[in-house]
Design a protein around this motif. Sequence first.
Motif, PDB file in Angstrom:
ATOM      1  N   SER A 166       0.654  -1.241   0.071  1.00  9.19           N
ATOM      2  CA  SER A 166      -0.241  -0.079   0.115  1.00  9.19           C
ATOM      3  C   SER A 166       0.633   1.254  -0.199  1.00  9.19           C
ATOM      4  CB  SER A 166      -1.261  -0.182   1.417  1.00  9.19           C
ATOM      5  OG  SER A 166      -1.443   1.547   1.282  1.00  9.19           O
ATOM      6  N   PRO A 167       0.169   2.109  -0.744  1.00  7.63           N
ATOM      7  CA  PRO A 167       1.284   3.392  -0.619  1.00  7.63           C
ATOM      8  C   PRO A 167       1.287   4.065   0.694  1.00  7.63           C
ATOM      9  CG  PRO A 167      -0.836   3.281  -2.248  1.00  7.63           C
ATOM     10  CD  PRO A 167      -0.712   2.478  -1.618  1.00  7.63           C
ATOM     11  N   PHE A 168       0.150   3.961   1.369  1.00  7.70           N
ATOM     12  CA  PHE A 168      -0.004   5.279   2.420  1.00  7.70           C
ATOM     13  C   PHE A 168       0.813   4.112   3.693  1.00  7.70           C
ATOM     14  CE2 PHE A 168      -4.247   5.277   0.198  1.00  7.70           C
ATOM     15  CZ  PHE A 168      -4.794   5.808   0.412  1.00  7.70           C
ATOM     16  N   ASN A 169       1.556   3.138   3.346  1.00 10.90           N
ATOM     17  CA  ASN A 169       1.834   2.250   4.390  1.00 10.90           C
ATOM     18  C   ASN A 169       4.064   2.684   3.853  1.00 10.90           C
ATOM     19  OD1 ASN A 169       0.451   1.111   6.011  1.00 10.90           O
ATOM     20  ND2 ASN A 169       0.298  -0.434   5.267  1.00 10.90           N
ATOM     21  N   GLU A 170       4.605   3.317   4.501  1.00 12.38           N
ATOM     22  CA  GLU A 170       5.754   3.659   3.739  1.00 12.38           C
ATOM     23  C   GLU A 170       6.734   3.539   4.941  1.00 12.38           C
ATOM     24  OE1 GLU A 170       6.137   7.859   3.632  1.00 12.38           O
ATOM     25  OE2 GLU A 170       7.929   8.020   2.560  1.00 12.38           O
ATOM     26  N   TYR A 171       7.734   2.788   4.296  1.00 11.78           N
ATOM     27  CA  TYR A 171       9.039   3.020   5.070  1.00 11.78           C
ATOM     28  C   TYR A 171      10.085   3.522   4.841  1.00 11.78           C
ATOM     29  CZ  TYR A 171      12.718  -0.349   7.918  1.00 11.78           C
ATOM     30  OH  TYR A 171      13.451  -0.329   8.966  1.00 11.78           O
ATOM     31  N   ARG A 172      10.760   4.471   5.630  1.00 17.67           N
ATOM     32  CA  ARG A 172      12.247   5.190   4.648  1.00 17.67           C
ATOM     33  C   ARG A 172      12.685   4.809   5.538  1.00 17.67           C
ATOM     34  NH1 ARG A 172       9.444  11.243   6.405  1.00 17.67           N
ATOM     35  NH2 ARG A 172       7.736  10.268   5.315  1.00 17.67           N
ATOM     36  N   ASP A 173      14.108   4.668   4.859  1.00 17.31           N
ATOM     37  CA  ASP A 173      15.332   4.037   5.856  1.00 17.31           C
ATOM     38  C   ASP A 173      15.916   5.104   6.519  1.00 17.31           C
ATOM     39  OD1 ASP A 173      15.855   1.345   5.375  1.00 17.31           O
ATOM     40  OD2 ASP A 173      16.625   1.397   3.789  1.00 17.31           O
ATOM     41  N   GLY A 174      16.920   5.238   7.215  1.00 17.10           N
ATOM     42  CA  GLY A 174      17.472   5.868   8.291  1.00 17.10           C
ATOM     43  C   GLY A 174      18.288   5.002   9.138  1.00 17.10           C
ATOM     44  N   SER A 175      19.276   6.135   8.717  1.00 16.57           N
ATOM     45  CA  SER A 175      21.677   5.767   9.225  1.00 16.57           C
ATOM     46  C   SER A 175      21.422   5.590  10.983  1.00 16.57           C
ATOM     47  CB  SER A 175      22.597   6.455   9.026  1.00 16.57           C
ATOM     48  OG  SER A 175      22.096   7.765  10.103  1.00 16.57           O
ATOM     49  N   ASP A 176      20.179   5.833  11.432  1.00 12.97           N
ATOM     50  CA  ASP A 176      20.255   6.193  12.924  1.00 12.97           C
ATOM     51  C   ASP A 176      20.133   4.955  14.134  1.00 12.97           C
ATOM     52  OD1 ASP A 176      21.010   6.212  15.658  1.00 12.97           O
ATOM     53  OD2 ASP A 176      20.436   8.203  15.554  1.00 12.97           O
ATOM     54  N   LYS A 177      20.384   4.022  13.779  1.00  9.78           N
ATOM     55  CA  LYS A 177      19.331   2.535  13.600  1.00  9.78           C
ATOM     56  C   LYS A 177      19.328   2.605  15.303  1.00  9.78           C
ATOM     57  CE  LYS A 177      19.784   0.656   9.369  1.00  9.78           C
ATOM     58  NZ  LYS A 177      18.914   1.339   9.047  1.00  9.78           N
ATOM     59  N   THR A 178      19.891   3.552  16.387  1.00 10.45           N
ATOM     60  CA  THR A 178      19.604   3.357  17.821  1.00 10.45           C
ATOM     61  C   THR A 178      18.630   3.259  17.738  1.00 10.45           C
ATOM     62  OG1 THR A 178      20.075   5.297  18.385  1.00 10.45           O
ATOM     63  CG2 THR A 178      22.346   4.003  18.619  1.00 10.45           C
ATOM     64  N   LEU A 179      17.597   3.419  17.269  1.00  9.31           N
ATOM     65  CA  LEU A 179      15.566   3.958  17.271  1.00  9.31           C
ATOM     66  C   LEU A 179      15.027   3.700  16.119  1.00  9.31           C
ATOM     67  CD1 LEU A 179      14.127   4.306  20.032  1.00  9.31           C
ATOM     68  CD2 LEU A 179      14.425   7.327  19.306  1.00  9.31           C
ATOM     69  N   GLY A 180      14.312   3.769  15.999  1.00 10.52           N
ATOM     70  CA  GLY A 180      13.013   3.312  14.893  1.00 10.52           C
ATOM     71  C   GLY A 180      12.432   4.124  15.684  1.00 10.52           C
ATOM     72  N   ILE A 181      11.488   4.599  14.302  1.00 11.57           N
ATOM     73  CA  ILE A 181       9.835   4.846  14.624  1.00 11.57           C
ATOM     74  C   ILE A 181       8.625   4.139  13.919  1.00 11.57           C
ATOM     75  CG2 ILE A 181       8.553   7.742  14.648  1.00 11.57           C
ATOM     76  CD1 ILE A 181      11.346   8.224  15.662  1.00 11.57           C
ATOM     77  N   LEU A 182       7.740   3.823  14.794  1.00 11.81           N
ATOM     78  CA  LEU A 182       6.844   3.505  13.644  1.00 11.81           C
ATOM     79  C   LEU A 182       5.627   4.337  13.842  1.00 11.81           C
ATOM     80  CD1 LEU A 182       5.641  -0.447  14.044  1.00 11.81           C
ATOM     81  CD2 LEU A 182       4.049   1.614  13.272  1.00 11.81           C
ATOM     82  N   THR A 183       4.996   5.572  13.290  1.00 15.49           N
ATOM     83  CA  THR A 183       3.611   5.852  13.945  1.00 15.49           C
ATOM     84  C   THR A 183       2.595   5.711  12.548  1.00 15.49           C
ATOM     85  OG1 THR A 183       3.823   8.217  14.115  1.00 15.49           O
ATOM     86  CG2 THR A 183       4.705   8.024  12.616  1.00 15.49           C
ATOM     87  N   CYS A 184       1.618   6.771  13.069  1.00 13.14           N
ATOM     88  CA  CYS A 184       0.393   6.448  12.013  1.00 13.14           C
ATOM     89  C   CYS A 184      -0.706   8.292  12.590  1.00 13.14           C
ATOM     90  CB  CYS A 184      -0.167   4.873  11.885  1.00 13.14           C
ATOM     91  SG  CYS A 184      -0.512   5.266  14.202  1.00 13.14           S
ATOM     92  N   GLY A 185      -1.172   8.337  11.580  1.00 18.37           N
ATOM     93  CA  GLY A 185      -2.340   9.312  11.858  1.00 18.37           C
ATOM     94  C   GLY A 185      -1.741  10.885  11.611  1.00 18.37           C
ATOM     95  N   LEU A 186      -1.893  11.594  13.094  1.00 23.44           N
ATOM     96  CA  LEU A 186      -1.701  13.073  12.810  1.00 23.44           C
ATOM     97  C   LEU A 186      -0.473  12.450  14.450  1.00 23.44           C
ATOM     98  CD1 LEU A 186      -4.863  14.698  13.746  1.00 23.44           C
ATOM     99  CD2 LEU A 186      -3.309  14.624  12.064  1.00 23.44           C
ATOM    100  N   ALA A 187       0.165  11.719  14.246  1.00 18.91           N
ATOM    101  CA  ALA A 187       1.532  11.173  15.142  1.00 18.91           C
ATOM    102  C   ALA A 187       2.139  11.824  14.318  1.00 18.91           C
ATOM    103  CB  ALA A 187       1.799   9.795  16.081  1.00 18.91           C
ATOM    104  N   TYR A 188       2.569  11.176  12.806  1.00 22.35           N
ATOM    105  CA  TYR A 188       3.553  11.389  11.888  1.00 22.35           C
ATOM    106  C   TYR A 188       3.892  13.212  12.212  1.00 22.35           C
ATOM    107  CZ  TYR A 188       5.847  12.124   7.556  1.00 22.35           C
ATOM    108  OH  TYR A 188       6.602  12.376   6.416  1.00 22.35           O
TER     109      TYR A 188
END
Lengths: 192, 543
Positions: free
Chosen positions: B223-245
């Motif tokens: 789904s285009p509504f589920n987007e994974y973005r890579d990031g270099s700082d892997k000490t913390l990953g973030i999972l978010t939805c709705g306005l929290a984004y």
Amino acid sequence: MKTDIILAGVGGQGILSIAATIGMAALANNLHIKQAEVHGMSQRGGAVQSHFRLSSDPISSDLIPKGKADIILSVEPMEALRYLDFLKSDGWIVTNSTPFVNISNYPEIEIVLNKLKSRKNTIILDADSIAKELGSPRSSNIVILGAASPFIDLPFESLEAALRKIFLRKGEKIIQANIEALKAGKAFAEKR
Amino acid sequence: MQKLLLLGAEAIAQGAIDGGMSGVYAYPGTPSTEITEYVQHYELAKERNIHSKWSANEKTAMESGLGMSYAGKRAMVCMKHVGLNVAADAFMNSAITGTNGGLLVTVADDPSMHSSQNEQDSRYYGKFAQIPILEPSSQQEAYDMAYTGFQMSERLGVPILIRITTRLAHSRAAIERKQLLDQNEISLPSNPHQFVLLPNFARVQYKGLLNSFSGFIEDSETSPFNEYRDGSDKTLGILTCGLAYNYLMESFQDKPFNHPLLKIGQYPMPRKKVEKLLNECDEVLVLEDGYPMIEEVLKGYTAKENIKGRLDGSIPRDGELNPNIVAQALGFEEKKKETLLNDAELKEMIKARPPAMCTGCGHIDAYNALNEALSEYTVGRVFSDIGCYTLGALPPFNAINSCVDMGASITMAKGASDAGIVPAVAVIGDSTFTHSGMTGLIDVVNEKAPITILISDNFTAGMTGGQDSAALGKIEDICEGIGVDPAHIRVFVPMKKNHDEMVRIIREELSFEGVSVIIPRRQCIQTMRNVELNKRITELNLR
């Protein structure tokens, strides 16, 4: 360019008309906006607020973070104080001085006004009297918008044009009354 | 195409209209009301003959929407979160029947209870029904999801739940429209048993739903509504939805964002993407408005104690999110209790200004009379309901002792009278009465429960902004039809000058040991300039 505004007042005092005017003007200037309103239960004479954000860049949050607002624009003096911790330390308060007393324990108005006056970057105006003198007592909210307009990064003419659009169906007389109210508010702020 | 400045709720309506909707079905409820109102006032919707009249309650709305889907057309059903409790029977079973024409169920949650009695999270209903959920994070996404949601519902064969929250519903931003789609033609379901949930058929349908579920997950993965973005700082990953984004991005306004990020807009959760995030990152912070639904699921994915969110205290367990809470969870701001408003002088000065009934409101006169009539009895016997008159709980009235759910006044009064509180009193509004009070009245009449019911009739659903009331001009007939003795159906005009008469009538009915209905009847002052309504009130001779 970015302006974050907290609009404050009591349900029914017309802060949503202020928001609609700024919104329309911002859109005409191709700015990004986000405006969070309160509907429903709180509209019944309760404290209401709207977070209004306009910016030349895309805006993330619909809500303004605490400590980040540039302006508190309030149509009621005690309500201006309620959201103080949203305001930047050098942000501006533009508020009506006429209290809206629908609660029995409303504080002494002098105490409220003194508290407001003790803060720099505060503009207090009797918008109700100014609107009444102009012969359009219902435009006091637009007087306040006029007083805040020097701090909002929008051409003044865009606000005028927005009022024209919003009151289009109410006829030329009402349009003029609101534009006069807007100008009177601006003149007051500039005198300061 | 020209950009439109719309509330999130309005963006959903516009998206649904442009996406080929043939009907919207709803009962007003903050913060969902504006969706249906937008369709009602939109010229194009009239031209396209899109149904938009209010339903008597959320259950009838849900069922009508399902009926339209059965007929092959696209329908949307809208309600506030607690409305889905009312519609739950129809909603749960619509997952089993599945859809023919696309069916969207848009539910507006109210975290922090701005205008509600709880902050339940509707995503659990989507999960419970085992159907996909869409959750927009912006007005544009709200538009896009409503627009494409019908096709998704038709592709997957089930209703789709769209979950929004107050802040999105009532926040305005510019949206870009897509091409206007045609409505569907009438077409019946190819399987004549699809909508017949006799156990034999229902078992088949249910197996079909279960078999589809892996397809729903697959749909979520791409789904285009589920987007994974890579990031270099892997000490913390973030999972978010709705306005929290948005609050997350606000926190990184002045610094680079280089954490791996999974933004969820479509459920069931895309398992592969979630696992990737969990495997890649030392810790995962979950930012979601409402209950910790994603967080709970994640804790089931991994044995590691590295999930941060509402369950480990990184984020408050209740209430809506805001940019400050998110910044604190990220460690950008201190969790300080001190605010400017703790200044003692200021604290003393700023008084609470709770909502109140309008000056001149008929409910006020009704409560003044009720309070006086009840002064000769012990306190604690008034059960009320959902509407402006709920504000009678506050001073100076302190007139009611309960407000639970739509219609609960009459039935709770009955239960209390069964227990020996006699007389027990119910206070309910006209629109709430036809929403869910009528069925309770049947129980009351069948058992001749000694309760006095005030149906405070103001010809409208007032609290939500003056929408049509299904009860207009029908209340006495309904009560009589259900079996209330006409001699104990009393009507008066709640005005100060009628106070003594009102008190007398209420007293008489309180002392009557049977079912009484009292109807204080006066138009809501907020609707006095509603030409259409005034015409109907005159026609029905209600003044």
